[in-house]
Design a protein around this motif. Sequence first.
Motif, PDB file in Angstrom:
ATOM      1  N   GLU A   1     -41.466 -74.641  -5.158  1.00 52.92           N
ATOM      2  CA  GLU A   1     -40.712 -73.985  -4.211  1.00 52.92           C
ATOM      3  C   GLU A   1     -40.427 -72.414  -4.918  1.00 52.92           C
ATOM      4  O   GLU A   1     -40.532 -71.646  -3.580  1.00 52.92           O
ATOM      5  CB  GLU A   1     -39.223 -74.626  -4.339  1.00 52.92           C
ATOM      6  N   ALA A   2     -39.977 -72.269  -5.925  1.00 50.76           N
ATOM      7  CA  ALA A   2     -39.654 -70.807  -6.459  1.00 50.76           C
ATOM      8  C   ALA A   2     -39.868 -70.693  -7.691  1.00 50.76           C
ATOM      9  O   ALA A   2     -39.963 -71.778  -8.588  1.00 50.76           O
ATOM     10  CB  ALA A   2     -38.222 -70.493  -6.016  1.00 50.76           C
ATOM     11  N   TYR A   3     -40.023 -69.650  -8.226  1.00 53.14           N
ATOM     12  CA  TYR A   3     -40.210 -69.144  -9.632  1.00 53.14           C
ATOM     13  C   TYR A   3     -39.959 -67.940 -10.081  1.00 53.14           C
ATOM     14  O   TYR A   3     -39.921 -66.896  -9.246  1.00 53.14           O
ATOM     15  CB  TYR A   3     -41.706 -69.676 -10.329  1.00 53.14           C
ATOM     16  N   SER A   4     -39.521 -67.503 -11.375  1.00 51.43           N
ATOM     17  CA  SER A   4     -39.224 -66.250 -11.647  1.00 51.43           C
ATOM     18  C   SER A   4     -39.543 -66.248 -13.470  1.00 51.43           C
ATOM     19  O   SER A   4     -39.394 -67.207 -13.870  1.00 51.43           O
ATOM     20  CB  SER A   4     -37.654 -65.789 -11.368  1.00 51.43           C
TER      21      SER A   4
ATOM     22  N   ASN B   1     -38.823 -63.181 -16.508  1.00 51.16           N
ATOM     23  CA  ASN B   1     -38.467 -61.840 -16.852  1.00 51.16           C
ATOM     24  C   ASN B   1     -38.278 -61.608 -18.494  1.00 51.16           C
ATOM     25  O   ASN B   1     -38.720 -62.566 -19.258  1.00 51.16           O
ATOM     26  CB  ASN B   1     -36.974 -61.412 -16.407  1.00 51.16           C
TER      27      ASN B   1
ATOM     28  N   HIS C   1     -47.465 -65.042 -12.589  1.00 54.58           N
ATOM     29  CA  HIS C   1     -46.577 -64.029 -12.139  1.00 54.58           C
ATOM     30  C   HIS C   1     -46.147 -62.885 -13.470  1.00 54.58           C
ATOM     31  O   HIS C   1     -46.100 -63.382 -14.576  1.00 54.58           O
ATOM     32  CB  HIS C   1     -45.083 -64.816 -12.085  1.00 54.58           C
TER      33      HIS C   1
ATOM     34  N   THR D   1     -33.809 -59.820 -11.097  1.00 52.29           N
ATOM     35  CA  THR D   1     -35.139 -60.310 -11.344  1.00 52.29           C
ATOM     36  C   THR D   1     -35.607 -60.881 -10.261  1.00 52.29           C
ATOM     37  O   THR D   1     -35.196 -61.720  -9.281  1.00 52.29           O
ATOM     38  CB  THR D   1     -34.955 -61.286 -12.389  1.00 52.29           C
ATOM     39  N   ASP D   2     -37.132 -60.683 -10.039  1.00 53.15           N
ATOM     40  CA  ASP D   2     -37.912 -60.913  -9.003  1.00 53.15           C
ATOM     41  C   ASP D   2     -37.828 -62.575  -8.922  1.00 53.15           C
ATOM     42  O   ASP D   2     -38.250 -63.177  -9.978  1.00 53.15           O
ATOM     43  CB  ASP D   2     -39.400 -60.511  -9.066  1.00 53.15           C
ATOM     44  N   LEU D   3     -37.355 -63.190  -8.010  1.00 48.27           N
ATOM     45  CA  LEU D   3     -37.379 -64.686  -7.786  1.00 48.27           C
ATOM     46  C   LEU D   3     -38.643 -64.842  -6.637  1.00 48.27           C
ATOM     47  O   LEU D   3     -38.128 -64.212  -5.551  1.00 48.27           O
ATOM     48  CB  LEU D   3     -36.037 -65.313  -7.585  1.00 48.27           C
ATOM     49  N   VAL D   4     -39.475 -65.460  -6.921  1.00 46.96           N
ATOM     50  CA  VAL D   4     -40.512 -65.614  -5.904  1.00 46.96           C
ATOM     51  C   VAL D   4     -40.509 -66.725  -5.221  1.00 46.96           C
ATOM     52  O   VAL D   4     -40.111 -67.923  -5.918  1.00 46.96           O
ATOM     53  CB  VAL D   4     -41.982 -65.304  -6.527  1.00 46.96           C
ATOM     54  N   TYR D   5     -40.432 -66.809  -3.922  1.00 40.43           N
ATOM     55  CA  TYR D   5     -40.239 -68.162  -3.257  1.00 40.43           C
ATOM     56  C   TYR D   5     -41.557 -68.469  -2.458  1.00 40.43           C
ATOM     57  O   TYR D   5     -42.339 -67.453  -1.949  1.00 40.43           O
ATOM     58  CB  TYR D   5     -39.292 -67.900  -1.942  1.00 40.43           C
TER      59      TYR D   5
END
Lengths: 143, 309
Positions: A36-39, A41, A136, B245-249
Amino acid sequence: MKKKLSVIIAIALVIATITAPSALALSVLKASDFFEAYSANITKSSTTMTISFDVDATGTMTTLGVSSIKIYVRSSSTAAWSLLATLTSPATTGLTGSNCATYSSSVGYTGTAGKQYYASVTFYAANSSGTGSRSHSTNTVTL
Amino acid sequence: MSDVRQNNTGASGALGGLTTEQLEEMIRIATLDDEWDIDYLDKLTDAYLARPDAVKLDADAAWERFQQVRNDKDRVEYVKSIADIAEAEIQAQMRKNNNSRRPTRLSGWKHRRVLRIPLAAAVAVVTTMATVVTAIAVPPIRHAIARWTDEIFTFEKGGEYIIEEPTPYMPVSSADKEVDYPDMLRVLEEYGITEPLAPTWLPDGFEEKEFVIDGDTTLSKLFALFEKDENHSVIVSIKSNPNGTDLVYEKDDRKLTVYEKEGVTHYIMTNNARIKAAWTNDEYDCYISVSESVGVDTLYKIIDSIYER
């Protein structure tokens, strides 16, 4: 010859954007049945960097998390990035969770003061229908 | 050198039996070699360009497009610098070759440098695919910037961008408050969060499958998965993201729409068999995802319930 080589390069560039470079373990960005989503940092504290990641799946996965974290360092002389370390399970613990739809964790790594770093995080999910992965890159940080 | 290449070198007739997709893959593999075999790539290129379904391109335009890839991150500046160097090196090499026989294989370090640089550029461009933005929009109230391609969606904080308005959507009906989901509201209250972030309504029959709370003194993440059966599920995600922070959907290439509610722009996108609404509310990045079988109208009703207090 210039035209010919230019055409080859142009085609290579276009194809590079539309096909899967599996040999390089780079994921093709397509819609996902797994994610669905990921991040991800990267933050710093003195000479220690912390790579944090968070991934949500489309449902309960048998395994969910990160399959590898590649840490890159920038050369102060050439400004080129080079691979410094690759963190994977089981040597690095806490990268994946089981039977969950969301997973987040963080990993610490000691660097050198004054050096610039970033990480390439490969997210991983597996369920009864197969596996999926996404890569990513984090922000950069100077220790 | 790949096996595919070995099996086809010097056999231009054999290339005719390959699909366009196979030719693309062969070109890609050939450009991953440490050294490019120009004769072999000539044959592949000729065969590829003869295909009616080949990517139509102008070499100069393609190169220009590649150079126009922009992002504020250092790594992309690095890619751009590679592209600039590659172009300069290629032009220099071509000027040199104008006065000599065309080499099929260049030799020495010069060869490796000239041909490895565009190779690096080709590989590097893959890593920046996500930054080739197809559309950008700035919500009128909130100041996060939505950027999306055919494959991903992200919010970014700050900066000025060209506005491209996505298609507005009008819901067919408003929500009826049928079932309360107090857990999420209670969690938000316990963390002192007063912004309307969590839904108060879900369709009948959905049960909590997973409920995750991260955060000590401040909430960093609230995630809830509700399921009716294996084909009907709803995911609610609320994440604190004060640093942007980049949250990628994940999304597919179907057209993105927006749904305005209480001054908040909800971006509606599809991801194969799921429909997702993503929005940002102050420091919180939120999304609700439903199975396609749950339906987009139900998704709008769930969104509406967030603001009905």
